[in-house]
Write an enzyme that holds these catalytic residues in place. Structure first.
Site, PDB file in Angstrom:
ATOM      1  N   GLU A 159       0.829  -1.209   0.000  1.00 18.02           N
ATOM      2  CA  GLU A 159       0.000   0.000   0.000  1.00 18.02           C
ATOM      3  C   GLU A 159       0.863   1.260   0.000  1.00 18.02           C
ATOM      4  OE1 GLU A 159      -4.030  -0.761   1.947  1.00 18.02           O
ATOM      5  OE2 GLU A 159      -3.328   0.968   3.062  1.00 18.02           O
ATOM      6  N   HIS A 203       7.271 -26.697  -1.308  1.00 13.50           N
ATOM      7  CA  HIS A 203       6.558 -27.770  -2.017  1.00 13.50           C
ATOM      8  C   HIS A 203       5.342 -27.234  -2.765  1.00 13.50           C
ATOM      9  CE1 HIS A 203       9.020 -31.022  -0.285  1.00 13.50           C
ATOM     10  NE2 HIS A 203       9.273 -30.062   0.588  1.00 13.50           N
ATOM     11  N   LYS A 224     -13.862   0.994  -3.565  1.00 11.11           N
ATOM     12  CA  LYS A 224     -14.890   1.392  -2.595  1.00 11.11           C
ATOM     13  C   LYS A 224     -15.998   2.192  -3.283  1.00 11.11           C
ATOM     14  CE  LYS A 224     -12.181   1.984   1.652  1.00 11.11           C
ATOM     15  NZ  LYS A 224     -11.720   3.016   2.585  1.00 11.11           N
TER      16      LYS A 224
HETATM   17  O1  PA5 Z   1      -3.487   1.265   5.977  1.00  7.40           O
HETATM   18  C1  PA5 Z   1      -4.544   1.809   5.737  1.00  7.40           C
HETATM   19  O2  PA5 Z   1      -4.689   3.040   5.827  1.00  7.40           O
HETATM   20  C2  PA5 Z   1      -5.759   0.990   5.365  1.00  7.40           C
HETATM   21  O3  PA5 Z   1      -5.440  -0.347   5.217  1.00  7.40           O
HETATM   22  C3  PA5 Z   1      -6.831   1.116   6.425  1.00  7.40           C
HETATM   23  O4  PA5 Z   1      -6.301   0.696   7.645  1.00  7.40           O
HETATM   24  C4  PA5 Z   1      -8.049   0.280   6.038  1.00  7.40           C
HETATM   25  O5  PA5 Z   1      -8.526   0.689   4.789  1.00  7.40           O
HETATM   26  C5  PA5 Z   1      -9.141   0.446   7.075  1.00  7.40           C
HETATM   27  O6  PA5 Z   1      -9.512   1.778   7.190  1.00  7.40           O
HETATM   28  P1  PA5 Z   1     -10.304   2.274   8.466  1.00  7.40           P
HETATM   29  O7  PA5 Z   1      -9.448   2.087   9.655  1.00  7.40           O
HETATM   30  O8  PA5 Z   1     -10.570   3.724   8.195  1.00  7.40           O
HETATM   31  O9  PA5 Z   1     -11.571   1.470   8.570  1.00  7.40           O
END
Ligand code: PA5
Length: 446
Positions: free
Chosen positions: A286, A307, A421
């Site tokens: 990310e 494996h 989303k």
């Molecule tokens: O690292 C990040 O920012 C994302 O993975 C969020 O943690 C994830 O999308 C969840 O978001 P939220 O905590 O707003 O529900």
């Protein structure tokens, strides 16, 4: 430091001059980070977090953890991405991937709201039947659909089981300090809340209440975890990559990437490393996968995956490099029994410790993969402990930031996550998405 980078198996892939050439970029990445002048600098709260954290809240987390331990058999942790991976990684690494099945004096901990699955929800509800339950819902934005749906289900269960006042004592919310539906709702309901700091993104939040509350409920020493991270914060400040293993790792990733090694495989030799690898995958995927760039983060547990993916690593597309986490002392021993009849021909292993066999398998595999054209970076970790894991978490967070700046991306945003989303909201008929719905429906019909 209990962590050491060993790059001797890179000698046939990376020349000394390449380390020298990338140093200026590492120094610049360090400057951007330390002077808070790089992209995403509003999200650097994690850098000083191991020392600069809310001490009052930290104490409250420990009190809440004790209350949960006393009052419930099961803690359901609701969250997705950065709002659950860190806690799960630490619990499985320090306790066990079989934590829930093992004998213990702390509650079972199940994770919900990280997928969209009727099966998963129904199974978890079944597991909660006849048992005392607490819930920790974690969402920085407070609007993420997956955890919001799971929370609606568990809130209803808690209110039916314990009444509104009883449920209030068993629901703990970790979210933004002031904004978002979840915060407003918690204030109205009177739930105890913990804060996801404004300047800490989800994937960098394991050492905030996001990770610490579930981790403390599992009976893990959160003070030692923070102290380990604090020691790494001090150790990795020199931008010189010959003196800073964390920055050297960040530099090496970029050197290898530029040679076409576009996939990094994080290798563990212990099943308890599985979720740590998942946490690492999110952190790097990310943070770096943007602007049509980035190293694809993959992970394996050997020997298991030797494996399944071993053939590919040895002999497939040569776009891979591996980073092996080698933990010297896990705290467990197991001697292979002798069989006087030697019916299985295994007596050459009689009396040998499994750890010795594992280490031998590891060295054999590293040499084979290097011979097959796969650069191997080794991260030597002295022992499995909360303190050293704190060091390791910080090592990877800091390396990720430096690596992202060398790559030339903003390591702290995640614009790509929004695309699915928006489409999902539109297709589900969420108010405000009517125009997009029309466009998507046309595309789906064609
Ligand atoms: O690292 C990040 O920012 C994302 O993975 C969020 O943690 C994830 O999308 C969840 O978001 P939220 O905590 O707003 O529900």
């Amino acid at each position: 430091m209990a962590i050491k980078l060993n790059d001797k198996y890179l000698s046939s892939f990376v020349g000394e001059h390449e380390y020298r050439h990338i140093q200026a970029q590492v120094t610049e990445a360090d400057r951007l980070l330390r002077t808070k002048s790089g992209a995403g600098s509003d999200f650097l709260g994690w850098v000083d977090l191991p020392v600069n954290y809310d001490k009052e809240e930290f104490a409250r987390i420990q009190v809440a953890a004790k209350k949960i331990q006393k009052s419930c058999d099961v803690l359901v942790v609701i969250g997705i991405g950065g709002s659950y991976l860190g806690a799960r990684a630490v619990i499985e690494y320090l306790k066990s991937p079989l934590y829930n099945a093992l004998k213990k004096d702390t509650p079972d901990i199940y994770f919900a709201g990280n997928c969209i699955s009727a099966d998963a929800l129904n199974e978890l509800l079944q597991l909660c039947e006849g048992r005392d339950v607490c819930v920790n819902v974690i969402s920085k934005s407070g609007t993420t659909t997956e955890p919001a749906v799971a929370f609606r289900v568990f809130r209803e269960l808690m209110e039916k089981k314990y009444g509104k006042d009883g449920a209030k004592e068993r629901i703990f919310v970790t979210t933004d300090k002031a904004r978002g539906t979840l915060k407003q709702f918690s204030t109205e309901k009177g739930y105890e809340t913990f804060v996801v700091p404004d300047d800490v993104g989800g994937r960098f939040s394991v050492l905030t209440a996001v990770g610490l509350l579930p981790i403390a409920v599992a009976g893990i020493d959160v003070v030692a975890l923070m102290e380990g991270a604090a020691s790494a914060r001090v150790a990795y400040t020199n931008p010189d990559i010959s003196k800073n293993d964390c920055y050297r790792y960040a530099a090496l990733r970029n050197i290898l990437y530029r040679k076409g090694k576009t996939t990094e495989i994080m290798v563990g030799y212990e099943p308890f490393q599985t979720m740590l690898n998942e946490w690492w995958k999110q952190l790097y995927g990310e943070s770096e996968g943007k602007d049509q760039k980035g190293i694809f983060p993959a992970s394996v547990i050997f020997s298991t995956d030797l494996h399944s993916l071993g053939q590919f690593v040895q002999d497939g597309n040569r776009n891979l490099f591996e980073t092996v986490i080698d933990i010297a002392e896990t705290g467990s021993r197991f001697e292979i029994p002798d069989d006087p009849a030697n019916v299985d021909g295994l007596n050459f292993l009689s009396g040998k410790n499994i750890n010795y066999v594992k280490k031998t398998a590891m060295m054999g595999t590293i040499l084979a993969h290097v011979d097959g054209g796969v650069p191997n970076i080794i991260i030597n970790v002295d022992e499995k402990s909360a303190f050293v894991l704190g060091e390791l978490l910080y090592f990877f967070e800091l390396a990720c930031a430096i690596s992202g700046y060398i790559l030339g991306v903003n390591p702290f945003d995640q614009p790509g996550v929004e695309s699915y989303k928006k489409n999902m909201f539109a297709l589900l008929g969420k108010p405000g998405y009517e125009e997009l719905l029309e466009k998507l429906e046309k595309r789906l019909k064609n």
